[in-house]
Write an enzyme that holds these catalytic residues in place. Structure first.
Site, short mmCIF file in Angstrom:
data_model
loop_
_atom_site.label_atom_id
_atom_site.label_comp_id
_atom_site.label_asym_id
_atom_site.label_seq_id
_atom_site.Cartn_x
_atom_site.Cartn_y
_atom_site.Cartn_z
N TYR A 237 19.64 18.87 -3.70
CA TYR A 237 18.38 18.85 -3.68
C TYR A 237 17.84 20.60 -3.72
O TYR A 237 18.26 21.27 -4.76
CB TYR A 237 17.56 18.20 -2.45
CG TYR A 237 15.98 19.18 -2.23
CD1 TYR A 237 15.21 19.22 -3.43
CD2 TYR A 237 16.39 19.46 -0.91
CE1 TYR A 237 14.19 20.08 -2.99
CE2 TYR A 237 14.58 19.98 -1.27
CZ TYR A 237 14.21 20.76 -1.62
OH TYR A 237 13.01 21.64 -1.63
N LYS A 241 17.64 23.26 -6.83
CA LYS A 241 16.33 24.46 -6.17
C LYS A 241 16.39 25.90 -6.93
O LYS A 241 16.62 26.47 -7.45
CB LYS A 241 15.93 24.00 -4.94
CG LYS A 241 14.95 23.21 -5.43
CD LYS A 241 14.26 22.54 -6.15
CE LYS A 241 12.40 23.41 -5.27
NZ LYS A 241 11.70 23.23 -6.09
#
Length: 491
Positions: A237, A241
């Site tokens: 994640y 990002k």
């Protein structure tokens, strides 16, 4: 930076919101509709194939949520006609070029009318498939930025990231605009195009070998974790990002772009009412596992700061930053968190959790109450593994021998204990980097934004609050957040 009336700015504006079924996006949409009914239009980009599916998701996953009850009470019978006028669902997908809108009848309308883009679309699973996370969190940003350049009236684009793009770097993490377009944790050799090529090649290889969809999913999850850790990020994640922010830096050109980096987002503090939440947000998984009697020990630095921020404060910061930088050259990052202004520590959360669930125990489906005790905190990985071996894994081995000798009489007990061990170990693996995280997030830019917002005083200061210093953490957890988890996350 000049900041006039926020309410006035929102009037007659058209806003494109990506990831519209997400937690923060829903709160953003509700807030805009409630405080400025004269907003012109909100285009809600939904990841579906057609308008019928988009409309269904709008009803079921957005408007059907309890979140909108105040707006429904306020408008009464006018609610449906109001949202029909103000909300337009758009079938699309940011993981595709042109957001998959090129053949849409709305393409030209959106490009000609949009004043603001708020990119909230993200896959937030720590262990998401690498192909999925890369497509949404990284390449999705590239596609949104490219689309934004075609919006002739665009005043500002707000990209919602996460404070943890810093990786496992500790100390004071700065709101540094010079981090645009570079590796945020000092990693070298990272090439986003090569990452995409590698993913495509791996997928083709797996399919040629006849791998099942399940096997492909596991392989993609494993690949994401390996690539993230190779470059110094703890999970897929935050890795994807971070690459998304790099793309912002390399593609923004002269566009007005604001990056908002929330920390760990929790239930609403005040609006539209306290305690609304959807799903379990990071630390809540541990809290609930404890309350349900699934874990009696865990791992972490008991003195570490947990940077938490209620969702409505994040949304208010997004709105204020959006207005502050519209039509004004911007190259800025805002950390929206609490670790500097009003820190809460792991030991506080442990204490609040113990007190709450001892006073208000979790009720099982059969009506029995779960009794919890003090939770044991291990301060090192080695100590944790030793505790787990003595307390759980060694007894399980003994029980398995007895089970085998008794024609599997204790099979269910063995399976239950094995599930508990697996649950604990999975949570540890997912969250260990944050349980020992020793960084705090500089919020000087956010403080300046807050000061600007307060200059006008009056109603708008109350409407668009995002100062974490007002939070009484004990009251918030005991009377807002924990009850909110019980009521909404398990409804």
């Amino acid at each position: 930076m000049e900041l006039g009336s926020i309410i006035h700015f929102l009037q007659d504006k058209t806003i494109l919101v990506t990831g519209a079924t997400g937690f923060l996006a829903k709160i953003f949409v509700e807030k805009i509709l409630r405080v400025q009914p004269n907003v012109k239009k909100l285009y809600l980009l939904l990841r579906v194939k057609d308008t019928a599916s988009a409309t269904q998701r709008l009803e079921n996953e957005i408007l059907g949520k309890d979140l909108f009850r105040l707006l429904k009470e306020k408008l009464g019978t006018r609610f449906n006609s109001f949202v029909s006028e103000k909300l337009t669902v758009v079938p699309g997908d940011i993981s595709h070029e042109d957001l998959n809108l090129k053949n849409s009848i709305l393409w030209e309308e959106i490009c000609n009318q949009t004043d603001v883009i708020v990119n909230v679309a993200a896959s937030t699973k720590f262990d998401e498939r690498y192909d999925v996370a890369l497509g949404i969190n990284t390449l999705g940003v590239k596609h949104v930025m490219s689309f934004a350049k075609k919006c002739v009236k665009l005043k500002v684009l707000v990209h919602v990231s996460t404070a943890y793009v810093c990786g496992e770097k500790g100390g004071l993490v700065l709101e540094d605009p010079h981090q645009f377009g570079v590796s945020l944790n000092g990693a070298t050799g990272l090439d986003i195009d090569m990452e995409k090529k590698m993913v495509d090649e791996k997928l083709n290889e797996l399919r040629e070998e006849g791998a099942t969809e399940h096997d492909i999913e596991l392989a993609m999850k494993d690949l994401g974790t390996k690539r993230a850790r190779m470059y110094g990020w703890p999970n897929t994640y935050v890795f994807t990002k971070a690459m998304g922010e790099m793309i912002v830096g390399t593609t923004k050109g002269n566009m007005n772009v604001v990056i908002v980096r929330p920390t760990i987002v929790t239930s609403t503090y005040r609006e539209p009412f306290p305690g609304w939440i959807e799903g379990l947000r990071t630390i809540d998984s541990l809290v609930v596992a404890y309350g349900r009697g699934k874990i009696t020990c865990f791992l972490g630095d008991i003195k570490a700061v947990f940077d938490l921020i209620p969702a409505d404060m994040v949304v208010n910061a997004i709105i204020v930053s959006m207005v502050a930088h519209a039509n004004q050259p911007s190259d800025i990052i805002y950390h929206v968190g609490s670790s500097v202004a009003n820190p809460v520590r792991y030991l506080n959360i442990r204490e609040y959790g113990e007190r709450y669930f001892m006073k208000k125990p979790w009720i099982n489906k059969d009506g029995t109450a779960v009794k919890v005790g003090k939770i044991t905190i291990m301060s090192s990985i080695a100590g944790f593994h030793k505790y787990m071996y003595i307390r759980y894994q060694l007894p399980l081995k003994g029980l398995e021998l007895v089970n085998a000798a008794s024609c599997h009489y204790f099979q269910e007990t063995c399976l239950d204990l094995n599930r508990k061990i697996h649950s604990i170990m999975r949570l540890v693996d997912l969250y260990k980097s944050y349980l020992f995280f020793n960084g705090v997030f500089d919020d000087m830019n956010t403080e300046k934004l807050l000061s600007k917002a307060r200059e006008g005083g009056g109603v708008e200061t109350e409407l668009f609050y995002f100062d974490p210093k007002v939070i009484d953490w004990e009251d918030y957890f005991m009377n807002i957040h924990f009850p909110g988890i019980i009521k909404y996350a398990f409804k």
